[in-house]
Write a protein that holds these residues in place. Sequence first.
Motif, mmCIF file in Angstrom:
data_model
loop_
_atom_site.group_PDB
_atom_site.id
_atom_site.type_symbol
_atom_site.label_atom_id
_atom_site.label_comp_id
_atom_site.label_asym_id
_atom_site.label_seq_id
_atom_site.Cartn_x
_atom_site.Cartn_y
_atom_site.Cartn_z
ATOM 1 N N CYS A 62 0.785 -1.216 -0.105
ATOM 2 C CA CYS A 62 -0.007 0.032 0.066
ATOM 3 C C CYS A 62 0.870 1.273 0.116
ATOM 4 O O CYS A 62 1.585 1.376 0.859
ATOM 5 N N ALA B 199 1.313 4.553 0.842
ATOM 6 C CA ALA B 199 0.732 5.808 1.826
ATOM 7 C C ALA B 199 1.884 6.784 2.115
ATOM 8 O O ALA B 199 1.801 7.725 2.914
ATOM 9 N N ASP C 167 -5.564 10.461 1.569
ATOM 10 C CA ASP C 167 -5.191 9.202 2.183
ATOM 11 C C ASP C 167 -5.086 9.195 3.816
ATOM 12 O O ASP C 167 -5.366 8.343 4.405
ATOM 13 N N MET D 123 -6.698 6.678 6.618
ATOM 14 C CA MET D 123 -5.861 6.134 7.739
ATOM 15 C C MET D 123 -6.023 6.410 9.111
ATOM 16 O O MET D 123 -6.025 5.565 9.783
ATOM 17 N N LEU E 62 -9.073 0.254 5.208
ATOM 18 C CA LEU E 62 -7.668 -0.330 4.468
ATOM 19 C C LEU E 62 -7.301 -1.618 4.530
ATOM 20 O O LEU E 62 -6.789 -2.452 3.693
ATOM 21 N N LEU F 258 -6.854 -4.607 1.806
ATOM 22 C CA LEU F 258 -5.439 -5.204 1.716
ATOM 23 C C LEU F 258 -5.392 -6.600 1.801
ATOM 24 O O LEU F 258 -4.818 -7.117 0.897
ATOM 25 N N ILE G 80 2.376 -1.427 4.409
ATOM 26 C CA ILE G 80 1.811 -0.107 4.300
ATOM 27 C C ILE G 80 3.026 0.760 4.576
ATOM 28 O O ILE G 80 3.544 0.864 5.455
ATOM 29 N N VAL H 57 4.290 3.997 4.747
ATOM 30 C CA VAL H 57 3.579 5.365 5.257
ATOM 31 C C VAL H 57 4.757 6.417 5.137
ATOM 32 O O VAL H 57 5.865 6.273 5.642
ATOM 33 N N LEU I 24 -2.311 3.058 12.806
ATOM 34 C CA LEU I 24 -2.462 1.652 12.058
ATOM 35 C C LEU I 24 -1.960 0.341 12.709
ATOM 36 O O LEU I 24 -2.597 -0.560 12.545
ATOM 37 N N THR J 94 3.596 -2.258 8.722
ATOM 38 C CA THR J 94 3.689 -0.789 8.591
ATOM 39 C C THR J 94 5.362 -0.562 8.325
ATOM 40 O O THR J 94 6.028 -1.181 8.971
ATOM 41 N N VAL K 10 -3.751 3.982 -1.010
ATOM 42 C CA VAL K 10 -4.546 3.797 -0.250
ATOM 43 C C VAL K 10 -5.961 4.093 -0.500
ATOM 44 O O VAL K 10 -6.969 3.003 -0.169
#
Length: 455
Positions: free
Chosen positions: A103, A105, A115, A119, A126, A130, A144, A146, A157, A185, A233
């Motif tokens: 993802c 982000a 986005d 989140m 989200l 996924l 993800i 970020v 998240l 993440t 996202v």
Amino acid sequence: MAIRTKPDPQSYTFDGFGSGRYPNLMLRGAGELENWQLRTYEQKHEGYVALRKALKMEPSAVTAEVKTSGIRGRGGAGFPTGLKWTFMPKDIEDRKLTRYVVCNADEGEPGTFKDRAIMEYNPHQLIEGLVIAGWAMGCKLGFIYVRGEFKWLVDKLDAALQQAREAGYLGRDILGSGFDFDILTYRGAGAYICGEETALLNSLEGRRGEPRVKPPFPAVKGAFGQPTTVNNVETLAAMPPILRMGGDEYAKLGTPGNTGTRIFGLSGHVKRPGLYELPLGLPLDFILNDLGGGSSTGRKIKAIIPGGASAPMWDASAFDCPMDFDTVKARGSMAGSGGIIAMDESTCMVQATLRLLRFYAHESCGQCTPCREGCNWVTKILTRIEAGQGREEDLPLLESLVPRINMRTLCPLGDAACGPLESALRLFRPEFEHHIRQKTCLVTGTPLLASLGAH
């Protein structure tokens, strides 16, 4: 049967956050502090119903449903999402391949802020999207990625991911289906270039964030040398509603070839800036005036950037344009990230263009000479014009640099810099000429020779 050509603006009403209670599919509950919790997502927003449905379908059938929906990537390119998923290797049972879904982000485009709202308020949507994507493409792990500045979002998240694991929506044998999938993440270092998918993958691997030569494409050789699909996202957050509604129903929103809803981020000189989730194809002036309330200063809006800072500018002649991928492109710009920036008659377009080009010169990774050198040259010339030291030959020089940068780099950053530059020179040339010849700003009347930073 009537043929749909455009949605009816009158069927959507402003409710203070977003465009209305329907068709908000991704901003439902946005603004409510507890909306991110799993219990809220399950009780109020049909949380993980789509995942249960997907796990009872063949992976190829899930991809087919996404293709039927017609959804196009919401990160900027507008490429058909279902088609992109089919680029992954077909043999899901091939144990030699580890597939990843990532993802994107890394929301760093000036004027783009959609986005982070997903989140912050709807992280479970989200996550569910996924997992659905992972099931459809035979992946075992998702990431993800970020933007580094979004530390508070990573914390949220991670908390949501833990809730999903504890509820059986992530991890081993999800909902008793035999499907194993988890999500991690990863915080980037705040480089705009990492919004480009191959630069993102380099950063994810711990390498310097710079674009890769393609081919091979990520679906063949992506993260850690394995097949990888990267989606935005907003794109992934659209998967649960698509599966719940069915692809055919989702495709009824928007217009043919430009289906579904999209989150537009409206900013600049408007009374009601913010996020508006709308079906694709509504006219820009409806977004600006009916939803945004029109100019916040009482002056006319003279310029618009319709799709984030990298989109070529428009003047008032384009304000009737339906906001979908194909029509915006046909009108000489791009839908991009959906960030709409309004500038009124008090805006000096020389200064606005300079600020945009400074951003791109700063964010260039330096790998490609046309972008590394070209963006800096353009910025130096614009700085000279803004300081009242411009020369008659500067405008032809700037115009000659555009084709030397545009389409000559590994990623679109050079192109992104050329879009606002070329359009500003074409649409607002008298302002640049006045800076050069009169040594004052045409808009404000401010003398330019006093100091570089005063204007």
